[in-house]
Design a protein around this motif. Structure first.
Motif, short mmCIF file in Angstrom:
data_model
loop_
_atom_site.label_atom_id
_atom_site.label_comp_id
_atom_site.label_asym_id
_atom_site.label_seq_id
_atom_site.Cartn_x
_atom_site.Cartn_y
_atom_site.Cartn_z
N ASP A 1 42.80 42.33 36.39
CA ASP A 1 42.67 41.64 37.67
C ASP A 1 43.81 42.03 38.61
O ASP A 1 43.67 41.95 39.83
CB ASP A 1 42.70 40.13 37.46
CG ASP A 1 41.62 39.67 36.49
OD1 ASP A 1 40.45 40.01 36.72
OD2 ASP A 1 41.96 38.98 35.50
N THR B 1 40.32 44.36 42.24
CA THR B 1 41.60 44.34 41.53
C THR B 1 42.75 44.53 42.53
O THR B 1 42.70 45.41 43.39
CB THR B 1 41.65 45.46 40.48
OG1 THR B 1 40.61 45.23 39.53
CG2 THR B 1 43.00 45.48 39.77
N VAL C 1 39.97 51.09 38.47
CA VAL C 1 39.86 49.63 38.51
C VAL C 1 38.71 49.18 39.40
O VAL C 1 38.16 49.94 40.19
CB VAL C 1 41.17 48.99 39.01
CG1 VAL C 1 42.33 49.36 38.08
CG2 VAL C 1 41.49 49.42 40.44
N ARG C 2 38.36 47.88 39.29
CA ARG C 2 37.32 47.28 40.11
C ARG C 2 37.79 47.18 41.57
O ARG C 2 39.00 47.09 41.83
CB ARG C 2 36.97 45.88 39.59
CG ARG C 2 36.49 45.84 38.16
CD ARG C 2 36.00 44.44 37.81
NE ARG C 2 37.01 43.42 38.08
CZ ARG C 2 37.90 43.00 37.19
NH1 ARG C 2 37.92 43.51 35.97
NH2 ARG C 2 38.77 42.05 37.51
N SER D 1 40.69 35.65 45.43
CA SER D 1 40.52 36.39 44.19
C SER D 1 40.29 35.44 43.03
O SER D 1 40.68 34.28 43.05
CB SER D 1 41.77 37.24 43.93
OG SER D 1 41.69 37.87 42.69
N LEU E 1 44.16 35.54 38.11
CA LEU E 1 44.71 36.78 37.58
C LEU E 1 45.06 36.58 36.12
O LEU E 1 46.19 36.26 35.76
CB LEU E 1 45.94 37.20 38.41
CG LEU E 1 45.71 37.29 39.93
CD1 LEU E 1 47.00 37.63 40.65
CD2 LEU E 1 44.63 38.33 40.23
#
Length: 600
Positions: free
Chosen positions: A92, A120, A116-117, A8, A11
């Motif tokens: 994030d 996320t 959210v994406r 990822s 954050l």
């Protein structure tokens, strides 16, 4: 490609959903660590309270020199609050800390799926509910995990990072890295109710509630016993009030649903208090009464014992004390009484053993002088009050005689039979047993009303607790005598009845046994379990550290006594503990227990 298959992005922007005490604390931690924080709560007043609490907390941090004024202003500038979940769209990571309800949490996750994406990460702050069940209801279960902070979040170092069978490793790695950047100690755990820390602590808290409910000991004595006997920061009943009795019952219900262990079945008093709205500090009343809702100040109520409360019995006069035994506990008890001004006879099976025990007292007092805790004159005066004797007959004139011999009922009964013939009429006879029936010692004499338990804790000179154990045969004046003497030697007495484990061991050893069972099930490592309890519970030692110090053979013996007394399957000693003892791995004293130690 699944967005969770690759590491990822950092954050940086984090949304916290639910701005109660825990959500507010997490938001503060994140903002102070340089993250952009979106605090979300459907209740606008909750959002205002959260901002005010963070402002006040960071102001205190500046006053104490922990952060600068500029750092405070920057942290507050990174925090914004709102009442709409759509504000999490750019996050994030989203951490939800809404009430412990599947319905409430699942609703949050369903809405977040639409907002959210795909990349996320969604974290639940639950300490009781199934992360797997929450993840399975999500559109992207691979991005859902648990991130369990402990209260108060700014102070407590532990974060349990909880994976389900569906969680992507990249999500776990990202959240674990964040926890470290926040200055926390992350512990990776699997998905089961209570995880590591609460999974062990709530069983102990439940047993304490049941002990109080049975009127075995007062709430004050239960709490004092665990604070002073184990060095815990809070007693279990006060801790239940802090956690919230409703919250505790929710956790225990979830644990019992999985384990079906009666030790996890919530004590009825938890339901009764919760149903009455007496949920602890937040309500102003739980096991204790507080100055007001949310206050930490306990105030006297109808259950508070009066300092003047007494049976009316007149204590017997005690000027001289006898100690039968020559081990560590015997010498420690002799030191305690000698320092308090009593004439002490230390009697052993031989003059050499008695003199060796007195030498241990001399060495202990010398260390106290070196550390500035006492003077050379006080040391010499205390030693002068101790007489070493190689025969029990030297105890004939003592007003109070304490036995501190091997934890073997046959040995103790034989000793009490001998003391019965030797000691003068009216002498109080006390056993220092930690687990054996006091009444069995009393019945070995012709004067059972003169027999009582005085359970000191090791090392006796340092530990403040004495469990005062009266049997159904103990005289009121004998009980009053021991209470008075305990105060004179500057120890804290707690009253309890004559049943296995008394207060401390009856609560401590099932918790230790459950830690061994957790290890047996390969749920967490020795190091992770110890770290979780020390960091999450504020305990001075983890369960395996403590087991190795106490001795696995001693621990197993106490577990067997508890199991025999209460006949509860949940108290049966863990097989791993039995196997280690059978192999001679007894802890520090043998160089190997749950850990290995350098031989001295």
């Amino acid at each position: 490609m699944d967005p969770m298959d690759t590491p990822s992005t950092p954050l940086r922007t984090i949304a916290v959903v639910g701005l109660g005490t825990m959500g507010t604390g997490i938001a503060e931690v994140l903002a102070r660590a340089g993250r952009e924080v979106v605090g979300i709560d459907v209740d606008e007043s909750a959002a205002r309270r959260a901002v005010a609490a963070i402002e006040a907390s960071t102001e205190r941090a500046v006053a104490r020199g922990r952060i600068t004024g500029a750092e405070r202003r920057a942290a507050l500038a990174r925090l914004r609050t709102t009442t709409t979940l759509r504000a999490a769209a750019g996050a994030d990571l989203v951490i939800e800390v809404v009430p412990e309800s599947y319905e409430a949490k699942q609703q949050v996750f369903r809405e977040l799926d639409e907002i959210v994406r795909p990349g996320t990460i969604l974290a639940t702050g639950t300490n009781a509910l199934s992360v797997t069940r929450l993840a399975a209801d999500s559109r992207h279960p691979e991005r859902v995990l648990g991130m369990h902070f402990f209260n108060p979040a700014p102070a407590m170092k532990l974060v349990e990072v909880v994976s389900s069978v569906l969680t992507a490793p990249a999500a776990v790695a990202a959240v674990t890295g964040l926890a470290r950047e926040l200055g926390k100690e992350p512990v990776a755990v699997g998905d089961r109710p209570g995880f590591v820390a609460d999974g062990l602590l709530f069983g102990y808290l439940n047993q304490a509630a049941a002990m109080y409910e049975s009127k075995y000991a007062s709430r004050e004595d239960v709490d004092a016993a665990m604070r002073l006997g184990c060095g815990l920061p809070m007693g279990p009943l006060a801790l239940l009030d802090l956690i919230g009795i409703d919250t505790a019952r929710t956790v225990l219900d979830a644990m019992y649903a999985e384990t079906r262990d009666r030790l996890h079945a919530p004590a009825p008093i938890l339901r009764q208090l919760g149903a009455a709205g007496l949920t602890g500090r937040k309500a102003g009343r739980g096991f204790y009464t507080y100055a007001g809702p949310g206050s930490a100040e306990a105030v006297p109520d109808a259950l508070t014992p009066s300092p003047a409360a007494t049976t009316g019995a007149v204590p017997r006069e005690v000027r001289s004390v006898g100690v039968a035994g020559s081990g560590t506990m015997a010498s420690g008890i002799a030191e305690v009484f000698a320092k308090a001004g009593y004439e002490v006879v230390l009697a052993a099976r031989s003059t050499a053993k008695a003199e060796a025990a007195k030498e241990r007292v001399a060495a202990s007092l010398a260390r106290s002088v070196d550390r500035g805790r006492t003077t050379a004159a006080a040391r010499d005066a205390a030693l002068a009050r101790i007489s070493a004797a190689g025969s029990l007959h030297a105890l004939a004139g003592a007003d109070l005689v304490l036995e501190a011999v091997a934890e073997d009922l046959a040995v103790k009964r034989a000793l009490f039979g001998a003391l019965d013939k030797i000691c003068k009429p009216g002498a109080v006879l006390a056993t220092t047993t930690s687990s054996l029936p006091v009444v069995a010692c009393a019945r070995a004499t012709s004067r059972p009303r003169d027999v009582i338990g005085m359970h000191f804790f090791n090392p006796a000179p340092a530990m403040k607790l004495v469990e005062v154990v009266r049997t159904v045969l103990t005289g009121d004046d004998v009980h009053a005598t021991v209470r008075a003497v305990t105060a004179t030697i500057k120890k804290h007495p707690v009253d309890c009845g004559d049943r296995a484990g008394f207060i401390v061991n009856a609560l401590l050893f099932p918790y230790l046994n459950n830690a061994v069972k957790m290890l047996e099930q390969h749920y967490a490592s020795v190091d992770d379990i110890d770290a979780a309890i020390k960091l999450g519970g504020g305990y001075p030692m983890g369960p395996f550290e403590l087991l190795d110090v106490v001795g696995l053979d001693v621990s197993l013996a106490i577990e067997k006594v508890l199991h025999e007394e209460f006949r509860d399957p949940g108290l049966a000693p863990a097989p791993l503990l039995e196997h280690l003892v059978a192999a001679g791995c007894l802890g520090r004293k043998t160089g190997r227990g749950f850990r290995e130690y350098a031989r001295r």
